[in-house]
Design a protein around this motif. Sequence first.
Motif, PDB file in Angstrom:
ATOM      1  N   ILE A  21      -7.500 -19.542 -30.250  1.00  0.00           N
ATOM      2  CA  ILE A  21      -6.231 -19.073 -29.385  1.00  0.00           C
ATOM      3  C   ILE A  21      -7.148 -17.933 -28.869  1.00  0.00           C
ATOM      4  O   ILE A  21      -7.746 -16.967 -29.318  1.00  0.00           O
ATOM      5  CB  ILE A  21      -5.387 -18.181 -30.262  1.00  0.00           C
ATOM      6  CG1 ILE A  21      -4.584 -19.388 -31.024  1.00  0.00           C
ATOM      7  CG2 ILE A  21      -4.526 -17.752 -29.318  1.00  0.00           C
ATOM      8  CD1 ILE A  21      -3.475 -18.821 -32.121  1.00  0.00           C
ATOM      9  N   GLU A  22      -6.951 -17.902 -27.409  1.00  0.00           N
ATOM     10  CA  GLU A  22      -7.784 -16.483 -26.571  1.00  0.00           C
ATOM     11  C   GLU A  22      -6.784 -15.643 -26.277  1.00  0.00           C
ATOM     12  O   GLU A  22      -5.743 -15.660 -25.864  1.00  0.00           O
ATOM     13  CB  GLU A  22      -8.509 -17.430 -25.320  1.00  0.00           C
ATOM     14  CG  GLU A  22      -9.414 -18.270 -25.548  1.00  0.00           C
ATOM     15  CD  GLU A  22     -10.202 -18.855 -24.375  1.00  0.00           C
ATOM     16  OE1 GLU A  22     -11.185 -19.286 -24.408  1.00  0.00           O
ATOM     17  OE2 GLU A  22      -9.623 -18.454 -23.244  1.00  0.00           O
ATOM     18  N   CYS A  23      -7.360 -14.456 -26.191  1.00  0.00           N
ATOM     19  CA  CYS A  23      -6.589 -13.167 -25.714  1.00  0.00           C
ATOM     20  C   CYS A  23      -7.294 -12.634 -24.557  1.00  0.00           C
ATOM     21  O   CYS A  23      -8.451 -12.205 -25.017  1.00  0.00           O
ATOM     22  CB  CYS A  23      -6.120 -12.390 -27.043  1.00  0.00           C
ATOM     23  SG  CYS A  23      -5.192 -11.103 -26.386  1.00  0.00           S
ATOM     24  N   ARG A  24      -6.679 -12.339 -23.198  1.00  0.00           N
ATOM     25  CA  ARG A  24      -7.618 -11.616 -22.561  1.00  0.00           C
ATOM     26  C   ARG A  24      -6.821 -10.513 -21.776  1.00  0.00           C
ATOM     27  O   ARG A  24      -5.512 -10.702 -21.487  1.00  0.00           O
ATOM     28  CB  ARG A  24      -7.782 -13.084 -21.227  1.00  0.00           C
ATOM     29  CG  ARG A  24      -8.813 -13.811 -21.782  1.00  0.00           C
ATOM     30  CD  ARG A  24      -9.131 -14.756 -20.410  1.00  0.00           C
ATOM     31  NE  ARG A  24      -9.671 -15.829 -20.762  1.00  0.00           N
ATOM     32  CZ  ARG A  24     -11.228 -15.924 -20.790  1.00  0.00           C
ATOM     33  NH1 ARG A  24     -11.961 -14.875 -20.505  1.00  0.00           N
ATOM     34  NH2 ARG A  24     -11.948 -17.138 -21.213  1.00  0.00           N
ATOM     35  N   SER A  25      -7.698  -9.563 -21.391  1.00  0.00           N
ATOM     36  CA  SER A  25      -6.952  -8.398 -20.817  1.00  0.00           C
ATOM     37  C   SER A  25      -7.450  -8.659 -19.358  1.00  0.00           C
ATOM     38  O   SER A  25      -8.426  -8.736 -19.051  1.00  0.00           O
ATOM     39  CB  SER A  25      -7.603  -7.228 -21.351  1.00  0.00           C
ATOM     40  OG  SER A  25      -8.941  -7.077 -21.120  1.00  0.00           O
ATOM     41  N   LEU A  26      -6.309  -8.800 -18.483  1.00  0.00           N
ATOM     42  CA  LEU A  26      -6.569  -9.248 -17.033  1.00  0.00           C
ATOM     43  C   LEU A  26      -6.946  -8.324 -15.925  1.00  0.00           C
ATOM     44  O   LEU A  26      -7.893  -8.534 -15.052  1.00  0.00           O
ATOM     45  CB  LEU A  26      -5.387 -10.236 -16.496  1.00  0.00           C
ATOM     46  CG  LEU A  26      -5.065 -11.286 -17.408  1.00  0.00           C
ATOM     47  CD1 LEU A  26      -3.743 -11.782 -16.742  1.00  0.00           C
ATOM     48  CD2 LEU A  26      -6.157 -12.083 -17.617  1.00  0.00           C
ATOM     49  N   ASP A  27      -6.595  -6.962 -16.271  1.00  0.00           N
ATOM     50  CA  ASP A  27      -7.075  -6.081 -15.140  1.00  0.00           C
ATOM     51  C   ASP A  27      -7.586  -4.708 -15.793  1.00  0.00           C
ATOM     52  O   ASP A  27      -7.366  -3.685 -15.235  1.00  0.00           O
ATOM     53  CB  ASP A  27      -5.825  -5.874 -14.409  1.00  0.00           C
ATOM     54  CG  ASP A  27      -4.388  -5.451 -15.079  1.00  0.00           C
ATOM     55  OD1 ASP A  27      -3.439  -5.335 -14.366  1.00  0.00           O
ATOM     56  OD2 ASP A  27      -4.666  -5.540 -16.381  1.00  0.00           O
ATOM     57  N   PHE A  28      -8.034  -4.829 -16.973  1.00  0.00           N
ATOM     58  CA  PHE A  28      -8.535  -3.719 -17.754  1.00  0.00           C
ATOM     59  C   PHE A  28      -9.324  -3.908 -18.843  1.00  0.00           C
ATOM     60  O   PHE A  28      -9.374  -5.262 -19.340  1.00  0.00           O
ATOM     61  CB  PHE A  28      -7.482  -2.529 -18.260  1.00  0.00           C
ATOM     62  CG  PHE A  28      -6.582  -3.167 -19.280  1.00  0.00           C
ATOM     63  CD1 PHE A  28      -5.493  -4.318 -19.085  1.00  0.00           C
ATOM     64  CD2 PHE A  28      -6.789  -2.855 -20.683  1.00  0.00           C
ATOM     65  CE1 PHE A  28      -4.822  -4.914 -20.233  1.00  0.00           C
ATOM     66  CE2 PHE A  28      -5.962  -3.664 -21.668  1.00  0.00           C
ATOM     67  CZ  PHE A  28      -4.930  -4.376 -21.496  1.00  0.00           C
ATOM     68  N   GLN A  29     -10.338  -3.343 -19.241  1.00  0.00           N
ATOM     69  CA  GLN A  29     -11.130  -3.374 -20.441  1.00  0.00           C
ATOM     70  C   GLN A  29     -10.604  -3.041 -21.693  1.00  0.00           C
ATOM     71  O   GLN A  29      -9.727  -1.831 -21.835  1.00  0.00           O
ATOM     72  CB  GLN A  29     -12.481  -2.815 -20.182  1.00  0.00           C
ATOM     73  CG  GLN A  29     -13.265  -3.398 -18.770  1.00  0.00           C
ATOM     74  CD  GLN A  29     -14.515  -2.728 -18.760  1.00  0.00           C
ATOM     75  OE1 GLN A  29     -14.911  -1.775 -19.086  1.00  0.00           O
ATOM     76  NE2 GLN A  29     -15.414  -3.333 -18.004  1.00  0.00           N
ATOM     77  N   ALA A  30     -10.699  -3.502 -22.559  1.00  0.00           N
ATOM     78  CA  ALA A  30     -10.126  -3.425 -24.059  1.00  0.00           C
ATOM     79  C   ALA A  30     -11.425  -3.395 -25.187  1.00  0.00           C
ATOM     80  O   ALA A  30     -11.571  -4.758 -25.484  1.00  0.00           O
ATOM     81  CB  ALA A  30      -8.957  -4.514 -24.512  1.00  0.00           C
ATOM     82  N   THR A  31     -11.873  -2.354 -25.508  1.00  0.00           N
ATOM     83  CA  THR A  31     -12.754  -2.321 -26.689  1.00  0.00           C
ATOM     84  C   THR A  31     -12.146  -2.818 -27.957  1.00  0.00           C
ATOM     85  O   THR A  31     -12.908  -3.236 -28.989  1.00  0.00           O
ATOM     86  CB  THR A  31     -13.334  -1.072 -26.764  1.00  0.00           C
ATOM     87  OG1 THR A  31     -12.534  -0.150 -26.965  1.00  0.00           O
ATOM     88  CG2 THR A  31     -14.469  -0.731 -25.627  1.00  0.00           C
ATOM     89  N   THR A  32     -10.911  -2.688 -28.198  1.00  0.00           N
ATOM     90  CA  THR A  32      -9.920  -3.025 -29.235  1.00  0.00           C
ATOM     91  C   THR A  32      -8.744  -3.861 -28.823  1.00  0.00           C
ATOM     92  O   THR A  32      -8.319  -3.673 -27.764  1.00  0.00           O
ATOM     93  CB  THR A  32      -9.547  -1.919 -29.910  1.00  0.00           C
ATOM     94  OG1 THR A  32     -10.546  -1.180 -30.355  1.00  0.00           O
ATOM     95  CG2 THR A  32      -9.032  -2.145 -31.217  1.00  0.00           C
ATOM     96  N   MET A  33      -8.672  -4.972 -29.686  1.00  0.00           N
ATOM     97  CA  MET A  33      -7.600  -5.683 -29.420  1.00  0.00           C
ATOM     98  C   MET A  33      -7.021  -6.067 -30.855  1.00  0.00           C
ATOM     99  O   MET A  33      -7.803  -5.695 -31.800  1.00  0.00           O
ATOM    100  CB  MET A  33      -7.849  -7.129 -28.659  1.00  0.00           C
ATOM    101  CG  MET A  33      -8.203  -6.886 -27.426  1.00  0.00           C
ATOM    102  SD  MET A  33      -8.480  -8.542 -26.661  1.00  0.00           S
ATOM    103  CE  MET A  33      -8.528  -7.939 -24.915  1.00  0.00           C
ATOM    104  N   PHE A  34      -5.767  -6.210 -30.959  1.00  0.00           N
ATOM    105  CA  PHE A  34      -5.102  -6.528 -32.132  1.00  0.00           C
ATOM    106  C   PHE A  34      -4.367  -7.886 -32.318  1.00  0.00           C
ATOM    107  O   PHE A  34      -3.987  -8.470 -31.256  1.00  0.00           O
ATOM    108  CB  PHE A  34      -3.806  -5.502 -32.380  1.00  0.00           C
ATOM    109  CG  PHE A  34      -4.458  -4.157 -32.403  1.00  0.00           C
ATOM    110  CD1 PHE A  34      -4.372  -3.199 -31.205  1.00  0.00           C
ATOM    111  CD2 PHE A  34      -4.758  -3.610 -33.581  1.00  0.00           C
ATOM    112  CE1 PHE A  34      -4.842  -1.982 -31.210  1.00  0.00           C
ATOM    113  CE2 PHE A  34      -5.253  -2.001 -33.566  1.00  0.00           C
ATOM    114  CZ  PHE A  34      -5.222  -1.460 -32.478  1.00  0.00           C
TER     115      PHE A  34
END
Lengths: 117, 113
Positions: A21-34
């Motif tokens: 499963i992929e999770c993408r931040s489309l218009d910002f950068q995310a050093t952390t995801m949950f």
Amino acid sequence: GAVVSQHPSRVICKSGTSVKIECRSLDFQATTMFWYRQFPKQSLMLMATSNEGSKATYEQGVEKDKFLINHASLTLSTLTVTSAHPEDSSFYICSAPVAGGRSYEQYFGPGTRLTVT
Amino acid sequence: AQSVTQLDSHVSVSEGTPVLLRCNYSSSYSPSLFWYVQHPNKGLQLLLKYTSAATLVKGINGFEAEFKKSETSFHLTKPSAHMSDAAEYFCVVKNYGNNRLAFGKGNQVVVIP
């Protein structure tokens, strides 16, 4: 506001196979995801914190070898359910925080419905 | 560790009547508090948030919530329910200093025509 996408939205797989499963931040950068898991008619349970460039941090009781997390870039985290079993069927949701000073918000993806047959 | 209590897992309201969803929190530090709404098979949408500014917070779709430190509460209200308000509502707390969220068990809201 910020947008987080997930792919696929629904997936059906056979017992014993692996699913990514992929999770993408489309218009910002995310050093952390949950990564969260939600059983029917229940609340969200935090599974793990995905950290760009380093190992994920898993919550107590979550099997690291079963739920593999890779945060390959500042906009992409993946969750791989290995050797899936029917009890892994659930709704998986990712989120990414956006913070500035005291202003903080987590943006959630639309979720992925996993069904293991 | 922070925690959130949402009583009344199911709430039924008649269309046009007020909505009240109760939330009490436990937090070691000055918390940030959020209400999210989730429609069936969808992700979570932020309704409103409290981050130490005004204690009465106005959100989207006519919702508002009041932070009461003395009562450790952050109840969600709306003056007049619409059919489109039928959904699951989660109260969420975040401690200052880390990014971890604690979710309440949710309120399933049913709007009766």
